[in-house]
Design an enzyme around this catalytic site. Sequence first.
Site, PDB file in Angstrom:
ATOM      1  N   LYS A 116       5.736  -6.945  12.875  1.00 39.87           N
ATOM      2  CA  LYS A 116       4.769  -7.334  13.910  1.00 39.87           C
ATOM      3  C   LYS A 116       5.382  -8.318  14.907  1.00 39.87           C
ATOM      4  O   LYS A 116       5.230  -8.163  16.123  1.00 39.87           O
ATOM      5  CB  LYS A 116       3.512  -7.928  13.264  1.00 39.87           C
ATOM      6  CG  LYS A 116       2.745  -6.949  12.391  1.00 39.87           C
ATOM      7  CD  LYS A 116       1.451  -7.521  11.872  1.00 39.87           C
ATOM      8  CE  LYS A 116       1.669  -8.608  10.845  1.00 39.87           C
ATOM      9  NZ  LYS A 116       2.322  -8.101   9.607  1.00 39.87           N
ATOM     10  N   THR A 117       6.091  -9.321  14.402  1.00 44.79           N
ATOM     11  CA  THR A 117       6.738 -10.286  15.301  1.00 44.79           C
ATOM     12  C   THR A 117       7.809  -9.602  16.137  1.00 44.79           C
ATOM     13  O   THR A 117       7.935  -9.854  17.342  1.00 44.79           O
ATOM     14  CB  THR A 117       7.353 -11.443  14.490  1.00 44.79           C
ATOM     15  OG1 THR A 117       6.324 -12.100  13.753  1.00 44.79           O
ATOM     16  CG2 THR A 117       8.025 -12.442  15.413  1.00 44.79           C
ATOM     17  N   ASP A 170       0.473 -15.206  16.056  1.00 49.50           N
ATOM     18  CA  ASP A 170       0.614 -14.710  14.693  1.00 49.50           C
ATOM     19  C   ASP A 170      -0.568 -15.188  13.846  1.00 49.50           C
ATOM     20  O   ASP A 170      -1.111 -16.273  14.091  1.00 49.50           O
ATOM     21  CB  ASP A 170       1.924 -15.215  14.095  1.00 49.50           C
ATOM     22  CG  ASP A 170       2.351 -14.427  12.879  1.00 49.50           C
ATOM     23  OD1 ASP A 170       1.758 -13.351  12.614  1.00 49.50           O
ATOM     24  OD2 ASP A 170       3.274 -14.871  12.176  1.00 49.50           O
ATOM     25  N   THR A 228      -2.543 -10.011   9.190  1.00 44.44           N
ATOM     26  CA  THR A 228      -2.379  -9.326   7.915  1.00 44.44           C
ATOM     27  C   THR A 228      -3.731  -8.967   7.311  1.00 44.44           C
ATOM     28  O   THR A 228      -3.789  -8.274   6.306  1.00 44.44           O
ATOM     29  CB  THR A 228      -1.602 -10.207   6.920  1.00 44.44           C
ATOM     30  OG1 THR A 228      -2.263 -11.474   6.806  1.00 44.44           O
ATOM     31  CG2 THR A 228      -0.179 -10.436   7.403  1.00 44.44           C
ATOM     32  N   ARG A 269      11.578  -6.542   5.823  1.00 41.65           N
ATOM     33  CA  ARG A 269      11.974  -7.939   5.642  1.00 41.65           C
ATOM     34  C   ARG A 269      12.594  -8.152   4.267  1.00 41.65           C
ATOM     35  O   ARG A 269      13.596  -8.857   4.117  1.00 41.65           O
ATOM     36  CB  ARG A 269      10.765  -8.855   5.822  1.00 41.65           C
ATOM     37  CG  ARG A 269      11.108 -10.345   5.666  1.00 41.65           C
ATOM     38  CD  ARG A 269       9.857 -11.189   5.769  1.00 41.65           C
ATOM     39  NE  ARG A 269       9.270 -11.090   7.109  1.00 41.65           N
ATOM     40  CZ  ARG A 269       8.028 -11.467   7.401  1.00 41.65           C
ATOM     41  NH1 ARG A 269       7.247 -11.948   6.445  1.00 41.65           N
ATOM     42  NH2 ARG A 269       7.570 -11.355   8.636  1.00 41.65           N
TER      43      ARG A 269
END
Length: 341
Positions: A65-66, A110, A159, A218
């Site tokens: 997402k980032t 975020d 999330t 990640r």
Amino acid sequence: MTEELSPRASASEQGYEGALRPGTLGEFVGQAKVRKQLGLLLDAASRRQHTPDHILLAGPPGLGKTTLSMIVAAELDKPLHQTSGPAIQHAGDLAAVLSALTPGEVLFVDEIHRMARSAEEMLYLAMEDFKVDIMVGKGAGATSVPLELSPFTLVGATTRAGLLPNPLRDRFGFTAHLEFYGEDELARVVSRAAGLIGFALSEQGIAEIAGRSRGTPRIANRLLRRVRDYCLVHETVGDTESVRAALALYDVDEHGLDRLDREVLRALVERFGGGPVGLSTLAVSVGEEAETIESVVEPFLVRTGLITRTPRGRVATRLGWAHVGAEPPEISQIPGGGRTG
């Protein structure tokens, strides 16, 4: 021996994750449908010479997402301002951020579902009309002063999309739901990252890391780094044997479960007979916070079919019993029911 680190890798040791982030939609691995939708949105906005609709990126942690927010800014050739929901606890915090934005700038928030309610209400007007109302003074003499804002694109990441209030969710012109990655996609992520850091890794080694990465890029990059360190210290090549040895050292088993995952599963089976057991009781039994078990451990165990949630509590499945090397009861109430054996 492993290869020498590339110049890019040596410069990235203090920002490993950042160094591996793709810079364009073309470099981004996985999420094919989201990439196509996002590409169309940005291309259309560019042709209209207009700021794109606001974008909401929803999905579990670690799926990009980032990175996508950075790509949006890069594709638009506009600056990116990053903040987070927990950092915006008052309407004044949000007003300060919004008033500092330049025309066309991308604002990335975020964990946007964790913003203060007063800030959310201010954001409604800012997203629609690019202005906010600032209260000047106190009490009966207080007045509302409208503040015009430069047009901007908000990229929100969450999330837990269900926690966003409907009025805020509806103001996003495009919502992308990011999904967990398949092993083939994760293998591409690992292969790309290994090339960027100059680490020679066999195809079997790549597959081993991809298979233990819990569907999350990640985690794949994190495991790659640990394997690279192991091979560097032990002066071995990045083959299957070395990868397995490195991941065993860091308590990551062949299914991607780590120490805490196995402790929770073992406690559920061995201490509570497979369940059902309540979340708080399970958390106390392994010495962890209930929130950690619920948000970090449980989603993966449920997704892989090792435990299930019922109205009475958590229950180990047949796969869960087998994973800890235990035999389920002869007549079982575990998912699947009936006799075992």
